[in-house]
Scaffold this active site. Structure first.
Site, PDB file in Angstrom:
ATOM      1  N   GLY A  47       0.398  -1.220  -0.121  1.00  0.00           N
ATOM      2  CA  GLY A  47       0.001   0.154   0.088  1.00  0.00           C
ATOM      3  C   GLY A  47       0.669   1.197  -0.208  1.00  0.00           C
ATOM      4  O   GLY A  47       0.249   2.478   0.214  1.00  0.00           O
ATOM      5  N   HIS A  48       1.882   1.413   0.066  1.00  0.00           N
ATOM      6  CA  HIS A  48       3.340   1.967   0.190  1.00  0.00           C
ATOM      7  C   HIS A  48       4.031   2.396  -1.084  1.00  0.00           C
ATOM      8  O   HIS A  48       5.297   2.116  -0.461  1.00  0.00           O
ATOM      9  CB  HIS A  48       3.724   2.748   1.844  1.00  0.00           C
ATOM     10  CG  HIS A  48       4.240   3.392   1.784  1.00  0.00           C
ATOM     11  ND1 HIS A  48       5.508   3.970   1.886  1.00  0.00           N
ATOM     12  CD2 HIS A  48       3.540   4.601   2.829  1.00  0.00           C
ATOM     13  CE1 HIS A  48       5.458   5.403   2.158  1.00  0.00           C
ATOM     14  NE2 HIS A  48       4.148   5.398   2.200  1.00  0.00           N
ATOM     15  N   PHE A  49       4.141   2.175  -1.933  1.00  0.00           N
ATOM     16  CA  PHE A  49       2.459   3.185  -2.679  1.00  0.00           C
ATOM     17  C   PHE A  49       3.033   2.041  -3.766  1.00  0.00           C
ATOM     18  O   PHE A  49       3.855   1.605  -4.253  1.00  0.00           O
ATOM     19  CB  PHE A  49       3.422   4.357  -3.372  1.00  0.00           C
ATOM     20  CG  PHE A  49       3.297   5.472  -2.446  1.00  0.00           C
ATOM     21  CD1 PHE A  49       2.087   6.025  -1.157  1.00  0.00           C
ATOM     22  CD2 PHE A  49       4.126   5.832  -1.667  1.00  0.00           C
ATOM     23  CE1 PHE A  49       1.656   6.624  -0.290  1.00  0.00           C
ATOM     24  CE2 PHE A  49       4.728   6.555  -1.004  1.00  0.00           C
ATOM     25  CZ  PHE A  49       3.555   7.119  -0.559  1.00  0.00           C
ATOM     26  N   VAL A  54       8.131   2.263  -0.999  1.00  0.00           N
ATOM     27  CA  VAL A  54       8.853   3.163  -0.691  1.00  0.00           C
ATOM     28  C   VAL A  54       8.771   2.946   0.970  1.00  0.00           C
ATOM     29  O   VAL A  54       7.073   2.746   1.563  1.00  0.00           O
ATOM     30  CB  VAL A  54       8.742   4.843  -1.351  1.00  0.00           C
ATOM     31  CG1 VAL A  54       9.074   5.687  -0.175  1.00  0.00           C
ATOM     32  CG2 VAL A  54       8.351   4.969  -2.163  1.00  0.00           C
TER      33      VAL A  54
END
Length: 147
Positions: A47-49, A54
């Site tokens: 989810g990041h990203f 990252v």
């Protein structure tokens, strides 16, 4: 060197929140250097990203704090949990990407019983990627209460 089995005996953290793979230097009461091998399999990358993975800055600071906890425990501090009390002067300089080896460099600034103040610097190779000062407390007290 402190390997992962010793880290698991030292810290209460477990997957997916254990952020230290090994400790390569430790001077009790003074400093420590830990290593986190960042892989694409880290759960936060989902989810990041998506499409641009990252490592979240707050997890880099958490990794620094975990190495600090190891330093405190290996310096003779009794207890089984390390709690943040403050985070100051946090700066994020460069992104941490899958495949990076994160070096977590900790120095003890002050200690009073179970309360320690640290400075931490995270680096990939020769590049500083993040830094912060923080205070933490080692305790046996669990912070669980009904709300």
């Amino acid at each position: 060197m402190i390997n992962i089995m010793e880290i698991l005996k030292t810290l209460p953290h477990r997957y997916p929140f254990l952020m230290v793979d090994k400790v390569i230097e430790l001077v009790p009461g003074e400093s420590a250097v830990g290593i986190k091998n960042v892989t694409i399999n880290e759960p936060f990358f989902q989810g990041h990203f998506p499409g641009n993975p990252v490592m979240p800055g707050v997890l880099i600071v958490e990794a620094l704090a975990q190495v600090s906890g190891i330093l405190a425990f290996k310096s003779g501090v009794e207890g089984n949990t390390v709690y943040f009390m403050s985070i100051e002067k946090a700066k994020f300089r460069k992104p941490v990407l899958p495949g990076d080896t994160l070096q977590l460099i900790i120095k003890s600034i002050q200690k009073r019983g179970k309360v320690w103040r640290f400075s931490g610097r995270a680096a990939v190779g020769d590049n500083t990627v993040a830094e912060a000062e923080f205070t933490a407390m080692v305790t046996d007290v669990a912070v669980v209460e009904e709300r």
